[in-house]
Design a protein around this motif. Sequence first.
Motif, short mmCIF file in Angstrom:
data_model
loop_
_atom_site.label_atom_id
_atom_site.label_comp_id
_atom_site.label_asym_id
_atom_site.label_seq_id
_atom_site.Cartn_x
_atom_site.Cartn_y
_atom_site.Cartn_z
N PRO A 1 0.83 -1.20 0.00
CA PRO A 1 0.00 0.00 0.00
C PRO A 1 0.87 1.25 0.00
O PRO A 1 2.03 1.21 0.39
CB PRO A 1 -0.79 -0.11 1.31
N PRO A 2 0.33 2.37 -0.43
CA PRO A 2 1.13 3.60 -0.42
C PRO A 2 1.45 4.02 1.01
O PRO A 2 0.68 3.75 1.93
CB PRO A 2 0.24 4.62 -1.11
N PRO A 3 2.59 4.64 1.23
CA PRO A 3 2.94 5.07 2.58
C PRO A 3 2.00 6.17 3.07
O PRO A 3 1.48 6.97 2.28
CB PRO A 3 4.37 5.60 2.46
N ALA A 4 1.78 6.19 4.37
CA ALA A 4 0.91 7.20 4.96
C ALA A 4 1.58 8.56 4.88
O ALA A 4 2.80 8.67 5.03
CB ALA A 4 0.61 6.84 6.41
N PRO A 5 0.81 9.61 4.66
CA PRO A 5 1.42 10.95 4.62
C PRO A 5 1.94 11.33 6.00
O PRO A 5 1.40 10.90 7.01
CB PRO A 5 0.28 11.86 4.18
N PRO A 6 2.98 12.14 6.05
CA PRO A 6 3.52 12.54 7.36
C PRO A 6 2.52 13.41 8.11
O PRO A 6 1.81 14.22 7.52
CB PRO A 6 4.78 13.31 7.01
N SER A 7 2.49 13.23 9.40
CA SER A 7 1.58 14.00 10.23
C SER A 7 2.25 15.31 10.62
O SER A 7 3.33 15.32 11.20
CB SER A 7 1.23 13.21 11.49
N ASN A 8 1.58 16.42 10.32
CA ASN A 8 2.12 17.73 10.66
C ASN A 8 1.37 18.37 11.81
O ASN A 8 1.38 19.58 11.96
CB ASN A 8 2.07 18.66 9.44
N GLU A 9 0.68 17.55 12.61
CA GLU A 9 -0.07 18.09 13.74
C GLU A 9 0.90 18.52 14.83
O GLU A 9 1.71 17.74 15.29
CB GLU A 9 -1.03 17.05 14.30
N PRO A 10 0.81 19.77 15.27
CA PRO A 10 1.68 20.21 16.37
C PRO A 10 1.19 19.62 17.69
O PRO A 10 0.02 19.28 17.86
CB PRO A 10 1.54 21.72 16.35
N SER A 11 2.10 19.52 18.61
CA SER A 11 1.79 18.97 19.93
C SER A 11 0.93 19.95 20.71
O SER A 11 1.11 21.17 20.65
CB SER A 11 3.09 18.69 20.70
N ILE A 12 -0.02 19.42 21.48
CA ILE A 12 -0.90 20.27 22.29
C ILE A 12 -0.10 20.95 23.40
O ILE A 12 -0.31 22.13 23.69
CB ILE A 12 -2.05 19.42 22.87
N VAL A 13 0.83 20.21 24.00
CA VAL A 13 1.64 20.78 25.09
C VAL A 13 2.49 21.92 24.55
O VAL A 13 2.61 22.97 25.18
CB VAL A 13 2.52 19.68 25.73
N ARG A 14 3.06 21.73 23.36
CA ARG A 14 3.89 22.78 22.77
C ARG A 14 3.07 24.03 22.48
O ARG A 14 3.55 25.15 22.67
CB ARG A 14 4.55 22.25 21.50
N ASP A 15 1.83 23.84 22.02
CA ASP A 15 0.97 25.00 21.76
C ASP A 15 0.66 25.76 23.04
O ASP A 15 0.69 26.99 23.06
CB ASP A 15 -0.33 24.55 21.11
N HIS A 16 0.39 25.03 24.13
CA HIS A 16 0.07 25.70 25.39
C HIS A 16 1.30 26.42 25.96
O HIS A 16 1.18 27.53 26.48
CB HIS A 16 -0.48 24.71 26.41
N VAL A 17 2.46 25.80 25.87
CA VAL A 17 3.68 26.43 26.37
C VAL A 17 3.99 27.67 25.54
O VAL A 17 4.37 28.72 26.09
CB VAL A 17 4.86 25.44 26.35
N ARG A 18 3.80 27.59 24.24
CA ARG A 18 4.07 28.73 23.37
C ARG A 18 3.12 29.89 23.67
O ARG A 18 3.54 31.05 23.74
CB ARG A 18 3.94 28.32 21.91
N SER A 19 1.83 29.59 23.90
CA SER A 19 0.88 30.66 24.21
C SER A 19 1.16 31.25 25.59
O SER A 19 1.03 32.47 25.79
CB SER A 19 -0.55 30.16 24.11
N MET A 20 1.56 30.41 26.56
CA MET A 20 1.90 30.92 27.89
C MET A 20 3.13 31.83 27.82
O MET A 20 3.17 32.88 28.46
CB MET A 20 2.16 29.75 28.85
N LEU A 21 4.12 31.44 27.04
CA LEU A 21 5.31 32.27 26.87
C LEU A 21 4.98 33.58 26.16
O LEU A 21 5.51 34.63 26.51
CB LEU A 21 6.37 31.48 26.09
N ALA A 22 4.08 33.52 25.19
CA ALA A 22 3.68 34.74 24.47
C ALA A 22 2.97 35.70 25.41
O ALA A 22 3.20 36.92 25.36
CB ALA A 22 2.79 34.38 23.29
N VAL A 23 2.12 35.19 26.29
CA VAL A 23 1.42 36.05 27.24
C VAL A 23 2.42 36.65 28.23
O VAL A 23 2.36 37.84 28.56
CB VAL A 23 0.31 35.27 27.97
N ALA A 24 3.36 35.82 28.72
CA ALA A 24 4.35 36.30 29.69
C ALA A 24 5.24 37.38 29.07
O ALA A 24 5.56 38.38 29.72
CB ALA A 24 5.20 35.15 30.19
#
Length: 73
Positions: free
Chosen positions: A24-47
């Motif tokens: 079968p064809p290979p699965a496409p790579p997943s480009n979903e960002p991590s939820i923890v990384r998103d929360h840390v990034r938003s917390m750092l942006a607010v700080a």
Amino acid sequence: MAMLSFDSIPQARVVRKGAHVFAPPPAPPSNEPSIVRDHVRSMLAVALGMWPLTGVVLLMLGLLVMVGNSGSP
């Protein structure tokens, strides 16, 4: 378009349909960002966005730690 060769199949899973064996064809790579990384990034942006308040809070915490350590022998 190149002709596919069915002699060597690099994938482990093999699908058989009719007389042909193909992988079968290979699965496409997943480009979903991590939820923890998103929360840390938003917390750092607010700080960083509220840097005066962040500086005052860090100064207050530092002074509290210094006062707590000054009373110990």
